[in-house]
Write an enzyme that holds these catalytic residues in place. Sequence first.
Site, short mmCIF file in Angstrom:
data_model
loop_
_atom_site.label_atom_id
_atom_site.label_comp_id
_atom_site.label_asym_id
_atom_site.label_seq_id
_atom_site.Cartn_x
_atom_site.Cartn_y
_atom_site.Cartn_z
N LEU A 1 9.74 5.88 18.12
CA LEU A 1 10.19 5.74 19.50
C LEU A 1 9.15 5.02 20.36
CD1 LEU A 1 12.53 6.43 21.39
CD2 LEU A 1 11.41 8.63 21.86
N HIS A 2 8.01 5.65 20.57
CA HIS A 2 6.82 5.04 21.15
C HIS A 2 6.92 4.66 22.63
CE1 HIS A 2 5.61 5.06 17.05
NE2 HIS A 2 6.33 4.02 16.71
N CYS B 1 6.13 -6.81 7.33
CA CYS B 1 7.22 -6.32 8.17
C CYS B 1 7.62 -7.42 9.14
CB CYS B 1 6.79 -5.08 8.95
SG CYS B 1 8.14 -4.31 9.90
N CYS C 1 6.11 -4.97 15.79
CA CYS C 1 5.63 -3.97 16.74
C CYS C 1 4.16 -4.27 17.03
CB CYS C 1 5.81 -2.56 16.18
SG CYS C 1 7.54 -2.12 15.90
N GLY D 1 6.65 -2.00 6.27
CA GLY D 1 8.02 -2.46 6.38
C GLY D 1 8.94 -1.53 7.14
N CYS E 1 -1.74 6.13 9.96
CA CYS E 1 -0.51 5.56 10.50
C CYS E 1 -0.80 4.28 11.27
CB CYS E 1 0.17 6.59 11.41
SG CYS E 1 1.72 6.02 12.09
N CYS F 1 0.91 -2.29 15.53
CA CYS F 1 0.92 -1.97 14.10
C CYS F 1 0.22 -3.05 13.30
CB CYS F 1 2.37 -1.80 13.62
SG CYS F 1 2.51 -1.39 11.87
N CYS G 1 3.51 8.48 1.09
CA CYS G 1 4.01 7.50 2.05
C CYS G 1 4.26 6.19 1.32
CB CYS G 1 3.00 7.32 3.18
SG CYS G 1 3.53 6.17 4.46
N GLU H 1 0.82 -1.20 0.00
CA GLU H 1 0.00 0.00 0.00
C GLU H 1 0.86 1.26 0.00
OE1 GLU H 1 -4.16 -1.58 1.87
OE2 GLU H 1 -2.75 -0.69 3.28
#
Length: 362
Positions: free
Chosen positions: A219-220, A111, A115, A164, A338, A118, A104, A91
Site C-alpha cells: 500500500l505505502h 521488476c 516503485c 518482481g 525488504c 525499491c 521469500c 535472489e
Amino acid sequence: MKNNLLNYDLKTLTEWFAEMGERPFRAKQVMRWMHWGGAADFAEMTDLAKSLRAKLEEHACVGAPALMASQESRDGTRKWLLDVGTGNGVETVFIPESERGTLCISSQVGCALECTFCSTGRQGFNRNLTTAEIVGQLWWANKALGATPKDERVISNVVMMGMGEPLANYDNVVRSLSVMLDDHGYGLSRRRVTVSTSGMVPQMDRLKEDMPVALAVSLHASNDHVRDQIVPLNKKYPLKDLMAACRRYLVKAPRDFVTFEYVMLDGVNDKAEHARELLKLVEDVPCKFNLIPFNPFPHSGYERSSAENIRIFRDILQQAGFVVTVRKTRGDDIDAACGQLAGQVKDKTRRQQKWQQLLVQQ
C-alpha cells in the site's frame, strides 16, 4: 530439448505422462520424488520401473536454478543468488524464526513497476520467471537447508515478496502456487502462502477464483497523490479501485483479512495525518498493517522514518482497533531486507542507464 518437470503442476504433469503412454499415478510418484525428496536424478526414483526411468532420462530433467552466490546474515537470514541464464540472477531469502521458517521467493528478473523506494525496481526488468525457476527456488532452499522427507519442514511459510510483481507473471505464479499447495508437492497450507501485489486489480480478481492464498498489498500511502508518486501503478488502479478489489478477494481468501504493507519514508508518508487518513481509507476492509522501516540503498533519495514517528503512526492505528506490527529488519547487513533485493538483471528497460545519468547530473 528435454522437458523440465519443475515446470509442471500435478494436472499438467499427469497430462504429460498420458502423452508418454504412462498411467496417471506415475505423475504423483515423480512429484513426490522431486518435491518431497528433492530428487534431481531419475535413478534415485527407485519405485519407478527401470524402463520408465530410462524414458524419463531421455525426455525430461529436473532443473532448478544453479547457485551463483550465497550469504548469511548475523541474524541467521540466508540469501541465495540463483542463476536463471543469460547473465541474469534472482535472489531468494530464508528468514528463520523460533516458530516458523519463511522463504521469500522472486517471480521476475527485476521488476517493471518502478516503485521509487525499491532497489529491485531501480535494476530495471528483463523477463518473467518460468514455473520451474519459481518453484526451483523452494526446491533449492530445501536442499540447501538440509531438509529431507523424514524431517519436519524447515520452510513452513512462503511469501511471494522477492524480486518482481507476482501478479504480472500470473500464469507461472499460479502454477507454482499449485505445486506448493499440492500434497504431492510441498503440502503447504493456503494460509501459509502469501502473494504480495502492488495492486494489479484484474489479476487480484482472477487469483480469488483460481488460487486464493493469503494476500498482502503493498500500500505505502494513504492517498492517491502520494501513492501516484511512489507506486506509479496507482495511476492505473487508484486506491478506490484497489480497496474494492480487496473486499472482493476476502470473499474466498483463506484468511479473513488483507495485510497492508506500508514502508515508512521520512517526511513522505509517515505523518500522524497520514495515519488518520489511512483509517478512513480502510474502514470497510478487514485488515492488519505491517509497517516496514525503510531499508536504505545507495542513492535512493529517501530516509527511514524516525523511531518516534513510526511509534506515533503505529499507536494511531492500534488505538483504532487494528492489529499492527512493525517489521523487524532482518538480513540488512547482506542486503536481504525488504526492498533491498537487487539480484543480477540484464535490464531491457534502460532504467539502470536513466538512474546512472541522473546520478551524474547530481
